[in-house]
Structure formats: structure tokens, C-alpha cells
Design an enzyme around this catalytic site. Structure first.
Site, PDB file in Angstrom:
ATOM      1  N   GLU A  27       0.835  -1.198   0.000  1.00 48.32           N
ATOM      2  CA  GLU A  27       0.000   0.000   0.000  1.00 48.32           C
ATOM      3  C   GLU A  27       0.874   1.254   0.000  1.00 48.32           C
ATOM      4  O   GLU A  27       2.019   1.226   0.479  1.00 48.32           O
ATOM      5  CB  GLU A  27      -0.887  -0.020   1.264  1.00 48.32           C
ATOM      6  CG  GLU A  27      -1.777   1.201   1.399  1.00 48.32           C
ATOM      7  CD  GLU A  27      -2.870   1.027   2.462  1.00 48.32           C
ATOM      8  OE1 GLU A  27      -2.817   0.073   3.260  1.00 48.32           O
ATOM      9  OE2 GLU A  27      -3.791   1.871   2.468  1.00 48.32           O
ATOM     10  N   ASN A 174     -12.269  -1.271  -1.168  1.00 50.32           N
ATOM     11  CA  ASN A 174     -11.573  -1.867  -0.019  1.00 50.32           C
ATOM     12  C   ASN A 174     -12.236  -1.385   1.267  1.00 50.32           C
ATOM     13  O   ASN A 174     -12.524  -0.191   1.413  1.00 50.32           O
ATOM     14  CB  ASN A 174     -10.104  -1.423  -0.003  1.00 50.32           C
ATOM     15  CG  ASN A 174      -9.419  -1.734   1.323  1.00 50.32           C
ATOM     16  OD1 ASN A 174      -9.090  -2.892   1.609  1.00 50.32           O
ATOM     17  ND2 ASN A 174      -9.240  -0.721   2.170  1.00 50.32           N
ATOM     18  N   GLU A 175     -12.495  -2.273   2.163  1.00 51.21           N
ATOM     19  CA  GLU A 175     -13.067  -1.924   3.471  1.00 51.21           C
ATOM     20  C   GLU A 175     -14.137  -0.836   3.326  1.00 51.21           C
ATOM     21  O   GLU A 175     -14.088   0.206   3.992  1.00 51.21           O
ATOM     22  CB  GLU A 175     -11.954  -1.512   4.464  1.00 51.21           C
ATOM     23  CG  GLU A 175     -11.020  -2.651   4.783  1.00 51.21           C
ATOM     24  CD  GLU A 175     -10.157  -2.463   6.033  1.00 51.21           C
ATOM     25  OE1 GLU A 175     -10.158  -1.394   6.632  1.00 51.21           O
ATOM     26  OE2 GLU A 175      -9.484  -3.452   6.411  1.00 51.21           O
ATOM     27  N   TYR A 242      -6.747  -8.892  11.418  1.00 51.73           N
ATOM     28  CA  TYR A 242      -5.394  -8.658  11.938  1.00 51.73           C
ATOM     29  C   TYR A 242      -5.234  -9.306  13.304  1.00 51.73           C
ATOM     30  O   TYR A 242      -6.171  -9.327  14.118  1.00 51.73           O
ATOM     31  CB  TYR A 242      -5.126  -7.154  12.050  1.00 51.73           C
ATOM     32  CG  TYR A 242      -4.831  -6.528  10.695  1.00 51.73           C
ATOM     33  CD1 TYR A 242      -3.566  -6.630  10.130  1.00 51.73           C
ATOM     34  CD2 TYR A 242      -5.821  -5.878   9.967  1.00 51.73           C
ATOM     35  CE1 TYR A 242      -3.277  -6.080   8.891  1.00 51.73           C
ATOM     36  CE2 TYR A 242      -5.538  -5.315   8.715  1.00 51.73           C
ATOM     37  CZ  TYR A 242      -4.275  -5.431   8.194  1.00 51.73           C
ATOM     38  OH  TYR A 242      -3.977  -4.884   6.951  1.00 51.73           O
ATOM     39  N   GLU A 299      -5.982  -9.127   3.584  1.00 57.56           N
ATOM     40  CA  GLU A 299      -5.194  -8.438   4.618  1.00 57.56           C
ATOM     41  C   GLU A 299      -5.176  -9.315   5.861  1.00 57.56           C
ATOM     42  O   GLU A 299      -6.234  -9.600   6.443  1.00 57.56           O
ATOM     43  CB  GLU A 299      -5.779  -7.057   4.953  1.00 57.56           C
ATOM     44  CG  GLU A 299      -5.590  -6.054   3.824  1.00 57.56           C
ATOM     45  CD  GLU A 299      -5.980  -4.632   4.171  1.00 57.56           C
ATOM     46  OE1 GLU A 299      -5.886  -4.265   5.364  1.00 57.56           O
ATOM     47  OE2 GLU A 299      -6.367  -3.897   3.249  1.00 57.56           O
ATOM     48  N   GLN A 348       2.206  -6.133   5.539  1.00 52.65           N
ATOM     49  CA  GLN A 348       2.353  -5.826   4.139  1.00 52.65           C
ATOM     50  C   GLN A 348       3.737  -6.265   3.663  1.00 52.65           C
ATOM     51  O   GLN A 348       4.526  -6.725   4.470  1.00 52.65           O
ATOM     52  CB  GLN A 348       2.163  -4.339   3.931  1.00 52.65           C
ATOM     53  CG  GLN A 348       0.748  -3.871   4.275  1.00 52.65           C
ATOM     54  CD  GLN A 348       0.418  -2.472   3.758  1.00 52.65           C
ATOM     55  OE1 GLN A 348       1.157  -1.882   2.978  1.00 52.65           O
ATOM     56  NE2 GLN A 348      -0.721  -1.923   4.208  1.00 52.65           N
TER      57      GLN A 348
HETATM   58  O1  AHR Z   1      -2.973  -2.483   6.189  1.00 54.87           O
HETATM   59  C1  AHR Z   1      -3.270  -1.275   6.819  1.00 54.87           C
HETATM   60  C2  AHR Z   1      -4.741  -0.899   6.703  1.00 54.87           C
HETATM   61  O2  AHR Z   1      -5.518  -1.821   7.401  1.00 54.87           O
HETATM   62  C3  AHR Z   1      -5.336  -0.907   5.322  1.00 54.87           C
HETATM   63  O3  AHR Z   1      -5.110   0.269   4.632  1.00 54.87           O
HETATM   64  C4  AHR Z   1      -6.786  -1.078   5.582  1.00 54.87           C
HETATM   65  O4  AHR Z   1      -7.452  -1.736   4.535  1.00 54.87           O
HETATM   66  C5  AHR Z   1      -6.823  -1.858   6.894  1.00 54.87           C
HETATM   67  O5  AHR Z   1      -7.682  -1.295   7.802  1.00 54.87           O
END
Ligand code: AHR
Length: 493
Positions: A27, A174-175, A242, A299, A348
Site C-alpha cells: 500500500e 476496499n473496506e 489482523y 489483509e 504488508q
Molecule cells: O494495512 C493497513 C490498513 O488496514 C489498510 O489500509 C486497511 O485496509 C486496513 O484497515
């Protein structure tokens, strides 16, 4: 030392493990793209057309199959036309999500697609739904993939690219439940239908359209999407999750300084991926029993506090053996669910979150997570086979299973078993046996070390891949799996 039996059955073939499960995400965030991937042609850092050569080489080493770009949250604020043409004349932009820095747009569509060509991976582009127009998205596809005479194809040629690119993976936002427009699932589904209508297949290109999927445990989002857009060319549905110790986003903790209790909480948090993939798949199975829509975990990874003294908007964190164990567990989960999980992209690629590579000046560090991708690369495009391990749980603090594993067979009949031992205080003897046939030869590689061990710019080789001794006798194999280790055993039958 405790013995545990691990049984494989190479005759019991399950699903194809798409190589895209071993993907990465890049990103415009902190030093991922600028500095990490791209340094410019005039840099002293060895580069090919401005791209760091050591980064290209490292990605080739792990056979990186797919790279997602330009975000992330950034994607829904990105206007692609600002990133084409003469670099000197490109519009500057504010990166509103990540530090508010002004970027010069010198890394745009041509640069990303060229970088993918140099690495030999598929590009995966996320389009702008949150702040972009349908026209803008339609024109981007035309620009990249149309080989006839059209305004966008002509513009591409004017910018030096005669032939269109082939672009398979395209994300419709995205999101969009969050930074991509704060939409409800119903509103997103209608929006998806509208935007995707204008994302056309030109000149033999065949888009694999990926809809924005749920935030972690939001099962309703999956339900609404599967109900309303499965019939609308949705080839994939994304999932973001995450790993944050204790699930505490306010105090995520340091990437390198943590207690044993924090460590096991991290493992426990990452094991939620198993639940998430299972439960989202169950919903998908009801609407798509043939498993045509792929679950795209685009992600995932550990999210800790930034390193002291670094910009909080840059999400720069170190990467230890704890991250390696997390990577091993997640990749085993994805392999084992490869009937539904079609792609995954760790967040990432370089210098951000659970990065596989860290860069500073001339030096590029391969993190313990990088080494796990290296150990696991033999699973790419192999077939998942049955495997079962006797397991036991860790003691003290939150209790988690010690051993994580998966096994596949490739076209040459070689079996790859990947396994990790997350226990900090116990090694195990793993006896590998097969339900059919005999193991005739086996060899292995591993990473191991203190859970807090990492590689940095003055000591790049603190955590490296090393051989693990594999004994073969009477058609069986056995290895001693140290505490806090990840191993890959290649078996010939
Ligand atoms: O990876 C960091 C961020 O986490 C990304 O930009 C977003 O899609 C997610 O919330």
C-alpha cells in the site's frame, strides 16, 4: 522428550492449493512503496528502472505469486489518472489516511505493473469505490487492458506502453464498511453491482472481480453479499483480520518486547483465523455450494505498536520469531481451507506491519516471516492431502495447541509437510508416518530461535533457515522440532 505422531495419507487428495495464497499486499503507506519498493532511477541503491533490485530478487526467491496495490484505505482515495504520464508533471496528492504526507505520484499504474513483471507475479489492483466514480474505474480498466483504438488505449500508448497488460485480479473497493466509505452491506452490494457493470473484459482479458468482504467477525456482511451479489460476477469475496494480542487495539504492545503471556495471547488471537475462515465459508457454502466464489484473505498479519521514534502513521514494526509462528499458523490454516480460500495477502510486503522485508538505505533485511514464506513455497499449486497430528496444548497462561501443520503433494509425487511448534519451553519428537506406502527419503529446513529474536540492519542473519535433521527408518521419518520453530519437511515415497 514427548513423541507425537503425524500421519499423512497421500492417497486422500483434497483441494488445490492456489499459489495466490502466498500473496503480499503493498500500500501507499509509510515506506512500503516509496523507499521499500521504489527508490527512483537516480538512487545510489542498486535498482532496476527505479525498483530496488534486492527487493525484486527477494520476492523472486519466495516465488511471490501476487501483489495487491495501491491499498488498503489508500485505494479509495486514489485517482489513477494522477499517477500516469510525465513524472515531473504528475499531480501531487495528500495521503489522507497515512500520515497526511504529500506524495508525488511517481509510482503509478505503469510502475506497479512493471514491478510485477520484474518480480514475475500477478498484479491485484484495488479500485476506488469510496471517492471515485464509475467512469473513473471503467476507464482504468480500459486504459490497462484494451488493445484497440479508444481514448484510454491511446492515452496509454502516448504514455509509452503499446501493448495492453493482462490484469486478472481487480477489487471493487476496499473496506467499504470503514475507510472505503462507511457503507452498510446493503448499500455496498448495490454499489458493487453498479461499479462492476462497467468493469469490462477487453481484448481477451478476463477479470476476476473481488468484492469487499467482511471485517473479521461481521458474518452479516458475508451473508448480505452472498445473497445479493453472488450472481453479479463476484469471483471473490475478501476478508480482513489482523492479529492483535488480547484483541486490544488501544494497546497493541511492542513487536519485540513482550512477555510469554503476551506471546501466547498473540497465538490465541491468530488462531481465530481458523474460526473466521470456517464460519465465513459455512455462509458461503449455503449460497455457493460448488465453491465457485473464492474467499480472499487480502489483509492478514500481526499489528503491533510502531517502533519508537517512527512516524505513527507509517505502521513500521519489527518482526520476530513470534511473527514467524503466526505466519506458519495462518498459512497452514489457508492450505487446509484451500477448497474455499483462493488467495491471501499478508499485510504488508515491505516496511509496514508484518513485513516480509525491511529496508534502510542500502540494506534489505529478510524477516523471520520471509523465511516462513520461503519454507512454504513448495505448497504453491500443490494438492492438499490428509494429515493428522497428535497434539497437546501449551501450559500456563492462555492454552493453545502446540503443533500447527499441513501437507501437500506436488506433480512429482513429493510431499511437503509444514509444521510449527509454538511452545516456548518444549521440544517434540514428531514421528511422520504414511497411511499408504513408505517414506523412502526425507529432508527438512527450519527457522527457530527465541520468540523475541529478529533480524536488523546490523545483524541481518540472526534468524535464518537452517537444516533440520530428519531420520528415516522402516518407512517412517522423525524430526525433533525445537521450541518456537517452523519446519518444512520434504518427503519422497
Ligand atoms: O494495512 C493497513 C490498513 O488496514 C489498510 O489500509 C486497511 O485496509 C486496513 O484497515
Amino acid at each position: 522428550m514427548k513423541k507425537l505422531n503425524l500421519t499423512i495419507n497421500p492417497m486422500d487428495r483434497k483441494s488445490h492449493i492456489n499459489r495466490e495464497i502466498y500473496g503480499n499486499f503493498s500500500e501507499h503507506l509509510g515506506r512500503c512503496v516509496y523507499d521499500g519498493i521504489y527508490v527512483g532511477e537516480n538512487s545510489d541503491i542498486p535498482n532496476i528502472e527505479g525498483f530496488r533490485k534486492d527487493v525484486i530478487d527477494a520476492f523472486r526467491e519466495i516465488k511471490l505469486p501476487v501483489l495487491r496495490w495501491p491499498g488498503g484505505c489508500f485505494a479509495d482515495a486514489y485517482h489513477w489518472k494522477d499517477g500516469i504520464g510525465d513524472k515531473e508533471k504528475r499531480k501531487k496528492m495528500i495521503n489522507i489516511h497515512w500520515g497526511g504526507l504529500v506524495e508525488d505520484n511517481s509510482f503509478g499504474t505503469h510502475e506497479f505493473l512493471r514491478f510485477c513483471e520484474l518480480v514475475g507475479c500477478e498484479p491485484y489492483i484495488a479500485g476506488n469505490v469510496g471517492s471515485g466514480t464509475v467512469e473513473e474505474m471503467a476507464e482504468w480498466i480500459e486504459y490497462m487492458t484494451f488493445d484497440g483504438v479508444s481514448p484510454m488505449a491511446e492515452l496509454r500508448r502516448k504514455n509509452g506502453r503499446e501493448q495492453p497488460w493482462k490484469l486478472k485480479y481487480f477489487g471493487i473497493g476496499n473496506e467499504n464498511w470503514g475507510c472505503g466509505g462507511n457503507m452498510t452491506p446493503e448499500y455496498y452490494c448495490d454499489t458493487y453491482r453498479r461499479y462492476q457493470s462497467y468493469c469490462r473484459d477487453f481484448s481477451g482479458n478476463n477479470l476476476y472481480k473481488i468484492a469487499c468482504g467482511p471485517n473479521a467477525f461481521d458474518y452479516n456482511w458475508t451473508e448480505v453479499c452472498m445473497k445479493n451479489i453472488t450472481a453479479w460476477n463476484m469471483k471473490g469475496l475478501s476478508l480482513h483480520y489482523y492479529t492483535v494480542p488480547y484483541g486490544n487495539w488501544e494497546h497493541k504492545g511492542s513487536a519485540t518486547v513482550f512477555t510469554d503471556a503476551d506471546y501466547y495471547e498473540t497465538i490465541s488471537a491468530t488462531l481465530q483465523m481458523e474460526t473466521l475462515v470456517t464460519r465465513h465459508s459455512e455462509i458461503m457454502n449455503r449460497y455457493d455450494p460448488e465453491g465457485k466464489v473464492g474467499l480472499i484473505v487480502d489483509e492478514w498479519g500481526c499489528w503491533f505498536d510502531v517502533e519508537e521514534g517512527t512516524n505513527p502513521g507509517f505502521l513500521y514494526q519489527q518482526n520476530t520469531m513470534r511473527d514467524a509462528i503466526v505466519a506458519a499458523i495462518n498459512l497452514n490454516i489457508f492450505n487446509r481451507h484451500s477448497d474455499r480460500v483462493y488467495m491471501a495477502n499478508i499485510a504488508q510486503a515491505v516496511n509496514v506491519l508484518q513485513a516480509v522485508l525491511l529496508t534502510e538505505g542500502m540494506v534489505t533485511v529478510k524477516t523471520p516471516t520471509f523465511h516462513v514464506f520461503d519454507l512454504y513455497k513448495g505448497h504453491q499449486d500443490a494438492t492438499l492431502i490428509y494429515s493428522h497430528v497428535e497434539n497437546e496444548n501449551t501450559e500456563g497462561g492462555v492454552s493453545v495447541p502446540c503443533i500447527s501443520h499441513s501437507a501437500s503433494i506436488n506433480d512429482n509425487g513429493e510431499v511437503l509437510v509444514t509444521l510449527s511448534n509454538c511452545a516456548l519451553d518444549k521440544e517434540y519428537e514428531i514421528d511422520l508416518g504414511t497411511a499408504f506406502g513408505q517414506i523412502t527419503a526425507a529432508e527438512g529446513r527450519m527457522v527457530t530461535g527465541d520468540a523475541r529474536a529478529y533480524n536488523d540492519f546490523t545483524n541481518t542473519d540472526n534468524v535464518v533457515i537452517r537444516p533440520i535433521e530428519v531420520k528415516t527408518e522402516n518407512g517412517k521419518a522423525s524430526v525433533v522440532l525445537p521450541a518456537c520453530s517452523v519446519a518444512a519437511i520434504t518427503i519422497k515415497l
